[in-house]
Scaffold this motif. Structure first.
Motif, short mmCIF file in Angstrom:
data_model
loop_
_atom_site.label_atom_id
_atom_site.label_comp_id
_atom_site.label_asym_id
_atom_site.label_seq_id
_atom_site.Cartn_x
_atom_site.Cartn_y
_atom_site.Cartn_z
N TRP A 139 0.83 -1.21 0.00
CA TRP A 139 0.00 0.00 0.00
C TRP A 139 0.86 1.25 0.00
O TRP A 139 2.05 1.21 0.35
N MET A 140 0.24 2.36 -0.40
CA MET A 140 0.94 3.64 -0.48
C MET A 140 0.02 4.73 0.08
O MET A 140 -1.21 4.61 0.02
N ARG A 141 0.63 5.76 0.61
CA ARG A 141 -0.13 6.91 1.10
C ARG A 141 0.60 8.18 0.70
O ARG A 141 1.81 8.32 0.94
N GLY A 142 -0.11 9.09 0.05
CA GLY A 142 0.51 10.33 -0.40
C GLY A 142 -0.25 11.55 0.09
O GLY A 142 -1.49 11.60 -0.01
N ARG A 143 0.48 12.51 0.64
CA ARG A 143 -0.10 13.78 1.06
C ARG A 143 0.70 14.90 0.39
O ARG A 143 1.92 14.92 0.47
N TYR A 144 -0.03 15.77 -0.29
CA TYR A 144 0.64 16.85 -1.00
C TYR A 144 -0.21 18.10 -0.84
O TYR A 144 -1.32 18.18 -1.36
N ILE A 173 -1.89 15.69 -9.33
CA ILE A 173 -1.51 14.90 -10.50
C ILE A 173 -0.11 14.32 -10.35
O ILE A 173 0.18 13.21 -10.79
N HIS A 174 0.78 15.06 -9.68
CA HIS A 174 2.15 14.57 -9.46
C HIS A 174 2.13 13.34 -8.54
O HIS A 174 2.84 12.36 -8.79
N MET A 175 1.35 13.39 -7.47
CA MET A 175 1.32 12.27 -6.55
C MET A 175 0.66 11.06 -7.20
O MET A 175 1.12 9.92 -7.02
N LEU A 176 -0.40 11.28 -7.96
CA LEU A 176 -1.03 10.17 -8.68
C LEU A 176 -0.04 9.53 -9.65
O LEU A 176 0.02 8.31 -9.79
N ASP A 177 0.73 10.37 -10.33
CA ASP A 177 1.74 9.84 -11.26
C ASP A 177 2.78 9.00 -10.53
O ASP A 177 3.22 7.96 -11.03
N THR A 225 -4.39 19.02 -1.35
CA THR A 225 -5.09 20.15 -0.73
C THR A 225 -4.38 21.49 -0.94
O THR A 225 -3.15 21.54 -1.04
N MET A 226 -5.17 22.53 -1.00
CA MET A 226 -4.62 23.88 -0.97
C MET A 226 -5.05 24.61 0.30
O MET A 226 -4.97 25.84 0.38
N THR A 227 -5.50 23.85 1.29
CA THR A 227 -5.74 24.43 2.62
C THR A 227 -4.82 23.78 3.64
O THR A 227 -5.16 23.61 4.80
N GLN A 228 -3.63 23.41 3.17
CA GLN A 228 -2.58 22.93 4.06
C GLN A 228 -1.79 24.18 4.42
O GLN A 228 -1.00 24.68 3.62
N TRP A 229 -1.97 24.71 5.61
CA TRP A 229 -1.43 26.03 5.91
C TRP A 229 0.08 26.02 6.08
O TRP A 229 0.70 27.05 6.36
N ARG A 230 0.69 24.87 5.93
CA ARG A 230 2.14 24.78 5.75
C ARG A 230 2.37 23.81 4.61
O ARG A 230 1.72 22.76 4.52
N HIS A 231 3.26 24.15 3.69
CA HIS A 231 3.53 23.28 2.54
C HIS A 231 4.02 21.91 3.03
O HIS A 231 4.84 21.83 3.95
N LEU A 232 3.54 20.86 2.39
CA LEU A 232 3.89 19.51 2.84
C LEU A 232 3.90 18.54 1.67
O LEU A 232 3.01 18.57 0.82
N PHE A 233 4.94 17.69 1.66
CA PHE A 233 5.00 16.57 0.70
C PHE A 233 5.40 15.32 1.48
O PHE A 233 6.42 15.31 2.17
N SER A 234 4.60 14.27 1.34
CA SER A 234 4.91 13.01 2.03
C SER A 234 4.43 11.85 1.19
O SER A 234 3.26 11.80 0.79
#
Length: 343
Positions: A139-144, A173-177, A225-234
């Motif tokens: 499994w995979m989990r992506g948060r962007y 789209i980047h995370m889906l890719d 999301t664009m309501t992540q009040w701090r930029h995040l990539f995981s």
């Protein structure tokens, strides 16, 4: 030397031109940019069509609002040009199928800017997964996520006609890719799409999606999301015999933090690996733009296939995006039909 025309010469166009020049096998010969900001070392064209029809241009780099990607890509391929285009490839999967027909007929190279595949940590993940050292992906989990303010509405990205969609088209789209790149395809999708905060008409600010491959059982979850009040990539990938967790992404702005990949070398006794089993890799330099440029130029010069950012990759991710949008619509209908208010 591969002679390039640039349709769009804003931030991304300039980044692409600089990266291509570093290969020492590409040179810019003409630019079209109606809103040119700053100096430009190349002659200016009066229209995109002027570049597409220019016999002195071998390849075209397209860095424009999303709405024009399909039209200019088709036009350039039909004119016998190699094409590098930013994502998304088009607004629909059917448009991508039309592009693929033009690509095949032209015999030219077509590459899309799925830039995240070229980040050092992602390449390391892909290398380890392909080695089968850790078994298959379970499994995979992506948060962007990113934070935007009112100035966002002054850009073309907040215009549905130009952007085609909200945060899923922009970042998700980047995370889906990456899911498709690392884990494979999906045939089941459940999603919730909303615009609760920015309330943009037809433009989502949050997407929650769960996807599954019914044959292998591999599943993935996405929050874009664009309501992540701090930029995040995981990006987290869990396999039969270990796991890989990528937190942060090295970018020019530095807003996503350090690019750190954590890997479990092997499993300890059940039920889990321990902190001592982990190995950490820090990627201090972002060479993704240069890697993309080198891949594209090498494919042209050596007549080798594009292997990263292909039109097939583009088709798969567009089909997945459509599944997410369509599934959300159907779930909304189901909720309206079956749920009753509490008395």
């Amino acid at each position: 030397m591969i002679r390039f025309g640039f349709i769009g010469f804003g931030k991304m166009g300039r980044i692409r031109a600089e990266a291509l020049a570093k290969t020492e096998r590409a040179e810019g010969v003409v630019v079209f940019e109606p809103n040119l900001d700053g100096e430009c070392d190349f002659p200016l064209a009066n229209s995109p069509e002027e570049i597409i029809s220019n016999d002195n241009v071998d390849a075209i780099c397209i860095s424009v609002p999303n709405a024009f990607n399909f039209e200019y890509t088709i036009g350039a391929l039909n004119a016998g040009k190699h094409v590098f285009c930013e994502k998304p490839p088009a607004f629909t999967s059917q448009q991508v199928r039309e592009i693929r027909l033009a690509e095949k007929a032209s015999g030219k190279k077509l590459m899309y800017g799925f830039n995240h595949r070229h980040h050092g940590a992602v390449m390391k993940m892909k290398e380890l997964i392909d080695s089968n050292k850790y078994g298959k992906v379970l499994w995979m989990r992506g948060r962007y996520g990113k934070s935007v303010d009112e100035s966002y509405f002054e850009t073309w990205r907040a215009n549905k006609e130009l952007a085609g969609g909200g945060i899923l088209f922009d970042q998700g789209i980047h995370m889906l890719d990456l899911f498709l790149h690392i884990g494979g395809t999906f045939d089941q999708v459940h999603a919730f799409v909303s615009s609760l905060y920015w309330k943009m008409e037809g433009m989502e600010d949050n997407v929650f999606a769960i996807m599954k491959n019914s044959k292998t059982g591999m599943a993935a979850s996405l929050h874009s999301t664009m309501t992540q009040w701090r930029h995040l990539f995981s990006l987290e990938v869990f396999l039969e015999s270990g796991y890989m967790v990528l937190n942060g992404l090295k970018t020019g702005s530095g807003t996503y933090g350090d690019e750190i990949l954590t890997v479990a070398k092997n499993r300890s006794q059940a039920p889990a690996a321990t902190w001592d089993d982990e190995e950490r890799f820090l990627f201090e330099t972002d060479s993704s733009w240069d890697s993309e440029a080198e891949h594209f130029i090498s494919a042209i010069c050596n007549d080798t296939p594009i292997s990263i950012g292909t039109s097939h990759d583009a088709l798969q991710v567009m089909e997945l995006i459509e599944d997410i949008y369509e599934n959300e619509h159907h779930e909304s209908e189901s909720l309206n039909t079956h749920l009753k208010p509490i008395q």
